[in-house]
Design an enzyme around this catalytic site. Structure first.
Site, PDB file in Angstrom:
ATOM      1  N   GLY A 120       0.682  -1.127  -0.054  1.00  0.00           N
ATOM      2  CA  GLY A 120       0.206  -0.052  -0.120  1.00  0.00           C
ATOM      3  C   GLY A 120       0.846   1.260   0.086  1.00  0.00           C
ATOM      4  N   SER A 121       1.684   1.293   0.673  1.00  0.00           N
ATOM      5  CA  SER A 121       2.778   2.516   1.125  1.00  0.00           C
ATOM      6  C   SER A 121       3.391   2.852  -0.530  1.00  0.00           C
ATOM      7  CB  SER A 121       3.883   2.303   2.140  1.00  0.00           C
ATOM      8  OG  SER A 121       3.259   1.871   3.239  1.00  0.00           O
TER       9      SER A 121
ATOM     10  N   SER B 187      -3.073  -3.353  -0.892  1.00  0.00           N
ATOM     11  CA  SER B 187      -2.400  -4.202  -0.114  1.00  0.00           C
ATOM     12  C   SER B 187      -2.750  -5.668   0.208  1.00  0.00           C
ATOM     13  CB  SER B 187      -1.622  -3.467   1.070  1.00  0.00           C
ATOM     14  OG  SER B 187      -0.597  -3.987   1.698  1.00  0.00           O
TER      15      SER B 187
ATOM     16  N   GLN C  77      -7.894  -0.271   2.985  1.00  0.00           N
ATOM     17  CA  GLN C  77      -8.712  -0.785   3.869  1.00  0.00           C
ATOM     18  C   GLN C  77      -9.845  -1.474   3.382  1.00  0.00           C
ATOM     19  OE1 GLN C  77      -8.320  -1.652   7.134  1.00  0.00           O
ATOM     20  NE2 GLN C  77      -6.417  -0.841   7.266  1.00  0.00           N
TER      21      GLN C  77
ATOM     22  N   ASN D   5      -8.431   3.875   8.060  1.00  0.00           N
ATOM     23  CA  ASN D   5      -7.767   2.609   8.756  1.00  0.00           C
ATOM     24  C   ASN D   5      -7.962   2.671  10.371  1.00  0.00           C
ATOM     25  OD1 ASN D   5      -5.897   4.701   7.982  1.00  0.00           O
ATOM     26  ND2 ASN D   5      -4.581   3.702   9.470  1.00  0.00           N
TER      27      ASN D   5
ATOM     28  N   THR E 254      12.605  -7.777 -10.130  1.00  0.00           N
ATOM     29  CA  THR E 254      11.946  -8.860 -10.293  1.00  0.00           C
ATOM     30  C   THR E 254      10.427  -9.046  -9.333  1.00  0.00           C
ATOM     31  OG1 THR E 254      13.960  -9.742 -10.763  1.00  0.00           O
ATOM     32  CG2 THR E 254      12.335 -11.272 -10.403  1.00  0.00           C
TER      33      THR E 254
ATOM     34  N   HIS F  85      -1.802  -7.794   2.550  1.00  0.00           N
ATOM     35  CA  HIS F  85      -1.932  -8.135   3.794  1.00  0.00           C
ATOM     36  C   HIS F  85      -3.102  -7.692   4.639  1.00  0.00           C
ATOM     37  CE1 HIS F  85       0.059  -4.769   6.408  1.00  0.00           C
ATOM     38  NE2 HIS F  85       0.415  -4.559   5.326  1.00  0.00           N
TER      39      HIS F  85
ATOM     40  N   CYS G 232       1.253   2.301  12.847  1.00  0.00           N
ATOM     41  CA  CYS G 232       2.651   3.317  12.590  1.00  0.00           C
ATOM     42  C   CYS G 232       2.672   4.410  13.633  1.00  0.00           C
ATOM     43  CB  CYS G 232       2.369   4.037  11.291  1.00  0.00           C
ATOM     44  SG  CYS G 232       1.651   2.801  10.028  1.00  0.00           S
TER      45      CYS G 232
HETATM   46  C1  LIG Z   1      -1.892  -0.710   5.965  1.00  0.00           C
HETATM   47  C2  LIG Z   1      -2.112   0.579   4.980  1.00  0.00           C
HETATM   48  C3  LIG Z   1      -1.292   1.237   4.261  1.00  0.00           C
HETATM   49  C4  LIG Z   1       0.035   0.723   4.003  1.00  0.00           C
HETATM   50  O1  LIG Z   1      -0.104  -0.516   3.558  1.00  0.00           O
HETATM   51  P1  LIG Z   1       1.313  -1.437   3.470  1.00  0.00           P
HETATM   52  O2  LIG Z   1       1.200  -2.587   2.734  1.00  0.00           O
HETATM   53  O3  LIG Z   1       1.404  -1.787   4.823  1.00  0.00           O
HETATM   54  O4  LIG Z   1       2.609  -0.511   2.952  1.00  0.00           O
HETATM   55  C5  LIG Z   1      -1.705   2.271   3.520  1.00  0.00           C
HETATM   56  N1  LIG Z   1      -2.922   2.832   3.738  1.00  0.00           N
HETATM   57  C6  LIG Z   1      -3.887   2.324   4.560  1.00  0.00           C
HETATM   58  C7  LIG Z   1      -5.250   2.811   4.564  1.00  0.00           C
HETATM   59  C8  LIG Z   1      -3.613   1.308   5.191  1.00  0.00           C
HETATM   60  O5  LIG Z   1      -4.352   0.538   6.204  1.00  0.00           O
END
Ligand SMILES: *Cc1c(COP(=O)(O)O)cnc(C)c1O
Length: 396
Positions: free
Chosen positions: A71-72, A200, A180, A152, A238, A202, A325
């Site tokens: 996500g970042s 993202s 989210q 989030n 890669t 995870h 964070c």
């Molecule tokens: C977790 C999250 C991110 C960051 O995603 P990562 O895969 O951990 O870098 C960005 N935005 C929101 C809203 C999130 O909940």
């Protein structure tokens, strides 16, 4: 002691489906998708199948999906791309909100240092942005609007389709951090007029360190990481083939059971909210109905969220005071402050984020533990004593 995991907004457990999908690509199929030989082509096929799957789930075209590390990275690349393209046309104004994830806010801070002007919209007491306020903030020099799909920390869901419409009409690029939302809420990039979007793996039972971005054909996308020609020259390096395959499997599974999961999880959420509101001087943060199925975010007056977390952890309950964070810092959450909560109240926050892996028994255990821990902390708090004696006024 059984662990109760109620921190799914921070990360989720991988699903069996995702693990099973990933395993062959960790062990047997290890080729580099850029290699022309059969081992490479087997990996390439899996990569493109995953791209097609994810594109279909978002109602995008496969050529509009790019794989990233999460996500970042997706947020950074989308925002920087739109900003750079805007600047080339003399547009250096960006609209966002005060309660975005730091991946967005810190990118915007950096862009401000580089000469961009950023307008952060009010998210109001309920944590929801108004589309008409986005419209009113758009100027001839606006390069980008970036508003998250769902928050989030407080779980509030934004009127993304309306914001998308406003942006499309004004010819402004619209990016949404849907980290989210993906797998939890319906996303349709065409119907919702989204130009760019971040996800993202995870956050929907996929692996960590892998994500994707959607960039509508014609919207500006520039490479953030430079090197080889992977991802059609937009993201060198890669590809994380196993992770990408697992992400596609996890998203497909989450989308297929979205309605069923939402029904189950929101029932658990509502039971938690109802039970926790029985604690005196407590409040729910964020809109009651415009919220993610799994999000509970409460404030309890007269206590420190950090102490509450530690004591809950000692009872086997994994929760959070805000975003992963910011935990570890003593600053109250920027999200709760953006909702207008006073510092004293924002300090006593608790976020419980559920998934379909949580059970009725988890809710019962949480509803037993939290009131006991809050009462214990209050019994030792000088602030609580002052509040109870009327020396300082109750704020909630
Ligand atoms: C977790 C999250 C991110 C960051 O995603 P990562 O895969 O951990 O870098 C960005 N935005 C929101 C809203 C999130 O909940």
């Amino acid at each position: 002691m059984k662990t109760i995991y109620a921190d799914n907004a921070a990360t989720t457990a991988m699903s069996k489906t995702a693990i099973d999908a990933m395993t062959p690509y960790l062990a047997g199929i290890y080729g580099n998708p850029s290699s022309l030989h059969s081992a490479g082509q087997a990996a390439k096929e899996a990569l493109e199948a995953a791209r097609g799957k994810i594109a279909a789930l978002l109602n995008a075209d496969p050529q509009e999906i790019y794989f990233t590390s999460g996500g970042s990275e997706s947020d950074n690349q989308c925002i920087r791309s739109a900003a750079t393209a805007g600047a080339a046309k003399g547009k250096k104004h960006i609209i966002s909100t005060a309660f975005e994830h730091h991946a967005v806010l810190h990118t915007l801070k950096q862009l401000e240092k580089e000469g961009f002007e950023v307008t952060l919209l009010d998210v109001h007491q309920n944590g929801v942005v108004k589309a008409e306020e986005v419209k009113a903030a758009i100027r001839p020099d606006t390069a980008l609007v970036t508003v998250m799909f769902a928050n989030n920390e407080v779980g509030t869901v934004q009127p993304v389709a309306e914001i998308g419409k406003v942006c499309r009409e004004a010819g402004v690029v619209f990016h949404t951090d849907a980290v989210q939302a993906a797998g939890h809420l319906k996303i349709d990039v065409k119907a919702q007029n989204i130009d760019m979007l971040s996800v993202s793996a995870h956050k929907f039972h996929g692996p960590k360190g892998v994500g994707a971005l959607y960039c509508r054909k014609g919207a500006p996308l520039m490479p953030h990481i430079r090197g080889g020609a992977q991802e059609r020259n937009k993201r060198a390096g890669t590809e994380n083939v196993a992770g990408i395959v697992a992400m596609a499997a996890a998203l497909a599974e989450a989308c297929a059971s979205m309605d069923e999961n939402a029904k189950k999880v929101s029932a658990l959420r509502d039971e938690l909210i109802k039970g926790l509101l029985k604690i005196p001087h407590s409040k729910l943060n964020g809109d009651v109905s415009l919220r993610l199925p799994g999000n509970v975010n409460m404030c309890f007056e007269g206590i420190e969220g950090e102490s509450l977390l530690l004591l809950l952890d000692a009872r086997g309950i994994c929760a959070s005071s805000g975003s992963a964070c910011t935990s570890g810092s003593l600053e109250p959450s920027h999200v709760l402050l953006a909702l207008g909560l006073p510092h004293e109240v924002a300090h006593g926050s608790l976020r419980l984020s559920l998934s379909e892996y949580n059970t009725e028994d988890d809710v019962k255990a949480i509803l037993k533990a939290v009131p006991e821990v809050v009462a214990y902390l209050r019994s030792m708090s000088p602030v609580w004593e002052d509040l109870e004696k009327g020396k300082i006024p109750h704020l909630i």
